[in-house]
Write an enzyme that holds these catalytic residues in place. Structure first.
Site, PDB file in Angstrom:
ATOM      1  N   ASN A   1     -31.415  64.816  81.799  1.00  0.00           N
ATOM      2  CA  ASN A   1     -31.489  66.513  81.492  1.00  0.00           C
ATOM      3  C   ASN A   1     -31.673  67.370  82.653  1.00  0.00           C
ATOM      4  OD1 ASN A   1     -34.007  65.235  82.291  1.00  0.00           O
ATOM      5  ND2 ASN A   1     -35.291  66.495  80.820  1.00  0.00           N
TER       6      ASN A   1
ATOM      7  N   CYS B   1     -38.762  67.462  79.576  1.00  0.00           N
ATOM      8  CA  CYS B   1     -39.695  66.717  79.150  1.00  0.00           C
ATOM      9  C   CYS B   1     -41.276  67.517  78.564  1.00  0.00           C
ATOM     10  CB  CYS B   1     -39.866  65.906  80.247  1.00  0.00           C
ATOM     11  SG  CYS B   1     -40.320  66.299  81.916  1.00  0.00           S
TER      12      CYS B   1
ATOM     13  N   GLU C   1     -42.480  58.414  85.023  1.00  0.00           N
ATOM     14  CA  GLU C   1     -42.739  59.869  84.155  1.00  0.00           C
ATOM     15  C   GLU C   1     -41.985  59.909  82.955  1.00  0.00           C
ATOM     16  OE1 GLU C   1     -44.292  62.421  85.302  1.00  0.00           O
ATOM     17  OE2 GLU C   1     -44.926  61.537  87.256  1.00  0.00           O
TER      18      GLU C   1
HETATM   19  P1  NDP Z   1     -33.570  56.910  79.678  1.00  0.00           P
HETATM   20  O1  NDP Z   1     -34.990  56.117  79.387  1.00  0.00           O
HETATM   21  O2  NDP Z   1     -32.671  56.575  78.377  1.00  0.00           O
HETATM   22  O3  NDP Z   1     -32.666  56.635  80.723  1.00  0.00           O
HETATM   23  C1  NDP Z   1     -33.336  56.951  81.966  1.00  0.00           C
HETATM   24  C2  NDP Z   1     -32.585  56.171  83.161  1.00  0.00           C
HETATM   25  O4  NDP Z   1     -32.959  54.851  82.929  1.00  0.00           O
HETATM   26  C3  NDP Z   1     -31.014  56.272  83.045  1.00  0.00           C
HETATM   27  O5  NDP Z   1     -30.649  56.299  84.405  1.00  0.00           O
HETATM   28  C4  NDP Z   1     -30.683  54.941  82.358  1.00  0.00           C
HETATM   29  O6  NDP Z   1     -29.534  54.640  82.660  1.00  0.00           O
HETATM   30  C5  NDP Z   1     -31.681  54.050  83.099  1.00  0.00           C
HETATM   31  N1  NDP Z   1     -31.806  52.692  82.275  1.00  0.00           N
HETATM   32  C6  NDP Z   1     -31.740  52.393  80.892  1.00  0.00           C
HETATM   33  N2  NDP Z   1     -31.873  51.158  80.911  1.00  0.00           N
HETATM   34  C7  NDP Z   1     -32.353  50.537  81.927  1.00  0.00           C
HETATM   35  C8  NDP Z   1     -33.085  49.343  82.226  1.00  0.00           C
HETATM   36  N3  NDP Z   1     -33.010  48.326  81.233  1.00  0.00           N
HETATM   37  N4  NDP Z   1     -33.640  49.215  83.522  1.00  0.00           N
HETATM   38  C9  NDP Z   1     -33.531  50.277  84.509  1.00  0.00           C
HETATM   39  N5  NDP Z   1     -33.049  51.422  84.367  1.00  0.00           N
HETATM   40  C10 NDP Z   1     -32.400  51.669  82.927  1.00  0.00           C
HETATM   41  O7  NDP Z   1     -34.017  58.395  79.507  1.00  0.00           O
HETATM   42  P2  NDP Z   1     -33.105  59.660  79.080  1.00  0.00           P
HETATM   43  O8  NDP Z   1     -31.886  59.633  80.181  1.00  0.00           O
HETATM   44  O9  NDP Z   1     -32.475  59.494  77.784  1.00  0.00           O
HETATM   45  O10 NDP Z   1     -33.874  60.873  79.539  1.00  0.00           O
HETATM   46  C11 NDP Z   1     -34.431  61.451  78.517  1.00  0.00           C
HETATM   47  C12 NDP Z   1     -35.983  61.040  78.521  1.00  0.00           C
HETATM   48  O11 NDP Z   1     -36.524  61.450  79.848  1.00  0.00           O
HETATM   49  C13 NDP Z   1     -37.047  61.954  77.673  1.00  0.00           C
HETATM   50  O12 NDP Z   1     -37.770  60.925  76.892  1.00  0.00           O
HETATM   51  C14 NDP Z   1     -37.695  62.704  78.588  1.00  0.00           C
HETATM   52  O13 NDP Z   1     -38.870  63.464  77.812  1.00  0.00           O
HETATM   53  C15 NDP Z   1     -37.588  61.945  79.826  1.00  0.00           C
HETATM   54  N6  NDP Z   1     -38.088  62.729  80.862  1.00  0.00           N
HETATM   55  C16 NDP Z   1     -39.378  62.814  81.468  1.00  0.00           C
HETATM   56  C17 NDP Z   1     -39.651  63.535  82.435  1.00  0.00           C
HETATM   57  C18 NDP Z   1     -40.991  63.635  83.120  1.00  0.00           C
HETATM   58  O14 NDP Z   1     -41.206  64.124  84.084  1.00  0.00           O
HETATM   59  N7  NDP Z   1     -42.285  63.126  82.583  1.00  0.00           N
HETATM   60  C19 NDP Z   1     -38.577  64.600  83.032  1.00  0.00           C
HETATM   61  C20 NDP Z   1     -37.396  64.394  82.541  1.00  0.00           C
HETATM   62  C21 NDP Z   1     -37.092  63.555  81.333  1.00  0.00           C
HETATM   63  P3  NDP Z   1     -28.188  55.141  81.804  1.00  0.00           P
HETATM   64  O15 NDP Z   1     -28.411  56.705  81.524  1.00  0.00           O
HETATM   65  O16 NDP Z   1     -27.072  54.975  82.381  1.00  0.00           O
HETATM   66  O17 NDP Z   1     -28.304  54.386  80.414  1.00  0.00           O
END
Ligand code: NDP
Length: 517
Positions: free
Chosen positions: A156, A285, A251
């Protein structure tokens, strides 16, 4: 809007990458704008080996040396703002304004902030102890880089939330490998170019493009993992880190409530609700995900918000700055989640005052939507929607608003509106969330001095402030006994009746002088 450059299939050491490729789509148009390598565990292990070899020299730059590089990078970000913004827009489908305010501006601020404050937050700390056993000794705490930090980020905010944590990790003297989301890897690759141009030595910062498996492989190689993403993936990351006994900072998701009290400035509250629920298409988020309004002002607030949301222009940001307020949804499956939440609410009796449908034609969109007649049986009020929707619920009073705000597994951010700021603060203190704004929302994130992190299932640990860099360092306590010390202290061997009595008297002196009331 300018198109981005293609990223040829290369690993960062320049060797040709023979493995599979990931196409990167512009979600506003559904056009493929680039491909990046899908790196496997062996490639990640090789990156980690090179990063570990490069890290000691970077640590030896010291805070001043690293600050010079980071300040150069701050200037680089501003000199290349247009290029960075068009890269972000091309892979996220967000508006130019969302890229400018929430990403470029964050990057500019963060490079300056960590250049200035890293040394101060990680300086040796002299500690005084009240314990007589250490009287006369010098006590201090010092911080050292952990070595190699893995950062895994979401789609995002490719700069702010994916790359952003790399800045303090580097400022602390670590090498960093960033695994951006497979959906938005181009911004990270561009920033890697910038860091290299600004003098970060080769291999100190690397980008491991790939999918979830690449992220999982990264956790196996690093000394600490900084993760931003969903709660579901966050649990897996924490489990993997726990197996290796390395620290993880998480986070995660949120379902941020806004509380509007009857004495609020309704025009301001309605503007904040509209902007911070729809900005970045609601894919933030800490976006406003649900609103609780005291009954006497409910109708007026709802009318204001509905009118403001109806007036928003949505579409492809390709028309350039100033043409649309709401862009595309970055991750196509997210449109299905938003549609599911809206349909679930409508099926249970909610009404959409505006919007309510996915967009038609090319690209991935969901209409800016205001829902009323909502309650906590509906997903729109209880699960993270992460889209341009705003459900608004009428409540009897502040107590009911606080109870409902806290009726959530999440606790990331929240906001409270009241003209009486003391009352607003009193209500804010009762909301179980990591960051609460009074008469505002989200803007706390720009104060890099303020810690930001979630309660409950919204995360573990914080970013920003002293804790936002100390987590990237090991802590060492040092105790120095002066040269002219006793040869034998009271508690050493051999134990004697006299010595034991004297120690007892000393303990009474230290801890036995209070009253038992
Ligand atoms: P995901 O949890 O789907 O993915 C986050 C990252 O983790 C991606 O790079 C993903 O790779 C990677 N990933 C996936 N599976 C694994 C694994 N088993 N081990 C290690 N890494 C893995 O989140 P989103 O990308 O969908 O992001 C949206 C979410 O992020 C929302 O819930 C939002 O609230 C949260 N968020 C929280 C923030 C905060 O500061 N608290 C800020 C911004 C967002 P790939 O995409 O290649 O699958």
């Amino acid at each position: 809007m300018a198109t981005v450059e293609q990223h040829p299939a290369q690993t960062q050491n320049g060797a040709a990458h023979a493995g599979p490729e990931i196409p990167v789509e512009n979600p506003a148009t559904a056009a493929i704008v680039a491909t990046v390598p899908d790196l496997d565990a062996a490639a990640v292990a090789d990156m980690a080996r090179r990063a570990r070899a490069a890290q000691p020299a970077w640590a030896a730059y010291g805070f001043d040396g690293r600050a010079r590089v980071l300040l150069r990078m701050q200037k680089w970000v501003m000199d290349n703002a247009e290029r960075i913004a068009s890269t972000i827009v091309s892979e996220t489908g967000k508006t130019y304004e969302d890229a400018q305010l929430a990403e470029i501006s964050y990057g500019g601020a963060a490079f300056g902030f960590w250049a200035k404050h890293a040394g101060e937050y990680l300086a040796d700390e002299r500690v005084r102890s009240g314990n007589l056993l250490v009287k006369g000794k010098k006590l201090l705490v010092r911080y050292e880089p952990r070595g190699l930090i893995g950062v895994i980020g979401p789609w995002n905010y490719p700069l702010t939330n994916s790359f952003g944590d790399c800045i303090p990790a580097l400022a602390a003297g670590n090498a960093v490998i960033l695994k951006p989301s497979e959906v938005t890897p181009l911004t990270s690759l561009l920033l890697a170019e910038g860091l290299s141009e600004c003098g970060v030595p080769a291999d100190v910062f690397q980008v491991a493009t790939g999918r979830g498996a690449t992220g999982a492989a990264l956790i196996e190689e690093v000394d600490m993992i900084m993760f931003t993403g969903s709660t579901r993936t966050g649990r897996k990351v924490a489990e993997a880190a726990a197996r290796r006994l390395i620290p993880s900072s998480l986070e995660l998701g949120g379902k941020d409530p806004m509380i509007v009290l009857a004495d609020a400035d309704l025009e301001r509250a309605a503007n904040v609700a509209t902007y911070y629920s729809m900005q970045n298409s609601g894919q933030t988020c800490i976006s406003v995900e649900r609103v609780y309004v005291e009954a006497p002002v409910y109708d007026e607030f709802v009318a204001k918000v509905a009118a403001k949301v109806r007036a928003l222009r949505q579409g492809s940001p390709d028309g350039g700055p100033g043409t649309v307020e709401v862009g595309a949804m970055t991750f196509p499956p997210q449109v299905d989640i938003v549609e599911d939440h809206v349909n679930d609410a409508l099926a249970k009796g909610a009404r959409a005052l505006t919007g309510g449908h996915r967009g038609q034609g090319g690209g991935h969109y969901f209409e800016p939507t205001v829902l009323v007649d909502v309650d906590h049986t509906m997903k729109a009020m209880t699960e993270e929607t992460f889209g341009p929707t705003l459900p608004i619920m009428k409540v009897a009073d502040a107590d009911e608003a606080v109870r409902l705000a806290n009726d959530s597994p999440y606790g990331l951010g929240a906001s409270v509106f009241s003209r009486d700021t003391a009352r607003g603060e009193e209500v804010a203190r009762r909301v179980d969330a990591g960051a609460v704004c009074v008469n505002d929302a989200i803007i706390n994130y720009t104060a890099l001095e303020l810690p930001m992190g979630g309660h409950k299932e919204s995360g573990l640990g914080t970013r920003h402030g002293a804790g936002g860099i100390r987590k990237f360092a090991t802590q060492q306590s040092i105790l120095i006994t002066p040269r002219l010390a006793l040869k034998r202290e009271l508690h050493y061997f051999p134990y004697t009746r006299r010595g034991t009595k004297r120690l007892g008297r000393m303990l009474k002196l230290m801890y036995g002088r209070g009253k038992r009331d």
